[in-house]
Motif scaffolding. Sequence first.
Motif, mmCIF file in Angstrom:
data_model
loop_
_atom_site.group_PDB
_atom_site.id
_atom_site.type_symbol
_atom_site.label_atom_id
_atom_site.label_comp_id
_atom_site.label_asym_id
_atom_site.label_seq_id
_atom_site.Cartn_x
_atom_site.Cartn_y
_atom_site.Cartn_z
ATOM 1 N N MET A 154 12.535 -2.592 4.171
ATOM 2 C CA MET A 154 11.137 -2.881 3.900
ATOM 3 C C MET A 154 10.418 -3.153 5.221
ATOM 4 O O MET A 154 10.866 -3.947 6.027
ATOM 5 N N LYS A 155 9.307 -2.474 5.441
ATOM 6 C CA LYS A 155 8.495 -2.647 6.642
ATOM 7 C C LYS A 155 7.132 -3.157 6.206
ATOM 8 O O LYS A 155 6.552 -2.645 5.249
ATOM 9 N N THR A 156 6.629 -4.158 6.892
ATOM 10 C CA THR A 156 5.322 -4.696 6.548
ATOM 11 C C THR A 156 4.305 -4.322 7.625
ATOM 12 O O THR A 156 4.666 -3.933 8.737
ATOM 13 N N LEU A 157 3.040 -4.438 7.295
ATOM 14 C CA LEU A 157 1.959 -3.994 8.176
ATOM 15 C C LEU A 157 1.965 -4.721 9.515
ATOM 16 O O LEU A 157 1.588 -4.142 10.527
ATOM 17 N N ASP A 158 2.405 -5.955 9.563
ATOM 18 C CA ASP A 158 2.423 -6.688 10.839
ATOM 19 C C ASP A 158 3.446 -6.121 11.822
ATOM 20 O O ASP A 158 3.384 -6.400 13.011
ATOM 21 N N GLN A 159 4.368 -5.286 11.355
ATOM 22 C CA GLN A 159 5.390 -4.679 12.212
ATOM 23 C C GLN A 159 4.977 -3.321 12.773
ATOM 24 O O GLN A 159 5.666 -2.768 13.621
ATOM 25 N N VAL A 160 3.861 -2.782 12.305
ATOM 26 C CA VAL A 160 3.385 -1.470 12.760
ATOM 27 C C VAL A 160 2.688 -1.630 14.114
ATOM 28 O O VAL A 160 1.849 -2.501 14.303
ATOM 29 N N LYS A 161 3.042 -0.782 15.060
ATOM 30 C CA LYS A 161 2.486 -0.828 16.414
ATOM 31 C C LYS A 161 1.090 -0.186 16.450
ATOM 32 O O LYS A 161 0.797 0.718 15.655
ATOM 33 N N CYS A 218 0.010 4.481 8.706
ATOM 34 C CA CYS A 218 1.001 4.220 7.663
ATOM 35 C C CYS A 218 0.317 4.275 6.296
ATOM 36 O O CYS A 218 -0.894 4.426 6.208
ATOM 37 N N LYS A 219 1.127 4.173 5.258
ATOM 38 C CA LYS A 219 0.618 4.217 3.885
ATOM 39 C C LYS A 219 1.113 2.984 3.140
ATOM 40 O O LYS A 219 2.271 2.602 3.258
ATOM 41 N N VAL A 220 0.230 2.367 2.350
ATOM 42 C CA VAL A 220 0.580 1.165 1.591
ATOM 43 C C VAL A 220 1.505 1.540 0.434
ATOM 44 O O VAL A 220 1.223 2.463 -0.329
ATOM 45 N N VAL A 221 2.613 0.809 0.325
ATOM 46 C CA VAL A 221 3.574 1.025 -0.750
ATOM 47 C C VAL A 221 3.421 -0.053 -1.831
ATOM 48 O O VAL A 221 3.424 0.245 -3.018
ATOM 49 N N LYS A 222 3.257 -1.313 -1.382
ATOM 50 C CA LYS A 222 3.194 -2.418 -2.331
ATOM 51 C C LYS A 222 2.518 -3.622 -1.694
ATOM 52 O O LYS A 222 2.611 -3.822 -0.489
ATOM 53 N N SER A 270 -0.783 -13.201 8.781
ATOM 54 C CA SER A 270 -0.177 -13.702 7.539
ATOM 55 C C SER A 270 -0.491 -12.786 6.356
ATOM 56 O O SER A 270 0.331 -12.603 5.468
ATOM 57 N N GLU A 271 -1.686 -12.192 6.349
ATOM 58 C CA GLU A 271 -2.042 -11.236 5.296
ATOM 59 C C GLU A 271 -1.305 -9.918 5.499
ATOM 60 O O GLU A 271 -0.882 -9.288 4.536
ATOM 61 N N ALA A 272 -1.151 -9.491 6.749
ATOM 62 C CA ALA A 272 -0.462 -8.236 7.053
ATOM 63 C C ALA A 272 1.002 -8.288 6.625
ATOM 64 O O ALA A 272 1.585 -7.272 6.246
ATOM 65 N N LYS A 273 1.593 -9.470 6.655
ATOM 66 C CA LYS A 273 2.989 -9.629 6.228
ATOM 67 C C LYS A 273 3.167 -9.412 4.728
ATOM 68 O O LYS A 273 4.273 -9.174 4.266
ATOM 69 N N LEU A 274 2.090 -9.452 3.971
ATOM 70 C CA LEU A 274 2.151 -9.264 2.521
ATOM 71 C C LEU A 274 1.982 -7.807 2.108
ATOM 72 O O LEU A 274 2.100 -7.478 0.937
ATOM 73 N N ILE A 275 1.704 -6.935 3.081
ATOM 74 C CA ILE A 275 1.440 -5.519 2.788
ATOM 75 C C ILE A 275 2.639 -4.687 3.212
ATOM 76 O O ILE A 275 2.915 -4.528 4.405
ATOM 77 N N GLU A 276 3.355 -4.143 2.230
ATOM 78 C CA GLU A 276 4.527 -3.293 2.497
ATOM 79 C C GLU A 276 4.052 -1.872 2.728
ATOM 80 O O GLU A 276 3.252 -1.344 1.953
ATOM 81 N N VAL A 277 4.527 -1.242 3.811
ATOM 82 C CA VAL A 277 4.081 0.101 4.182
ATOM 83 C C VAL A 277 5.267 1.017 4.449
ATOM 84 O O VAL A 277 6.399 0.579 4.597
ATOM 85 N N GLU A 278 4.963 2.326 4.519
ATOM 86 C CA GLU A 278 5.986 3.310 4.902
ATOM 87 C C GLU A 278 5.430 4.213 5.976
ATOM 88 O O GLU A 278 4.251 4.354 6.154
#
Length: 73
Positions: A1-8, A13-17, A65-73
């Motif tokens: 699982m990758k969250t939005l805060d990890q994207v450089k 990216c695309k939102v998964v959940k 903190s909000e970006a950590k709640l957004i799962e992306v691919e």
Amino acid sequence: MKTLDQVKPGIGCKVVKLHGESSTRRRIMDMGITKGTDIFVVKVAPLGDPIELKVRGYDLSIRKSEAKLIEVE
């Protein structure tokens, strides 16, 4: 699982959940971030907060903190 805060910065990216409490999830959805939405990370502040995004043709800044709640691919 990758969250939005990890994207450089400079990466799309695309939102998964969306995770989190219903009120927080609703607030994120009201900003236009929903499942299947394409997001481009424009830049991240030096200390990592906030994160500037390009969503649905407009610029948006969100907290880490909000970006950590957004799962992306």
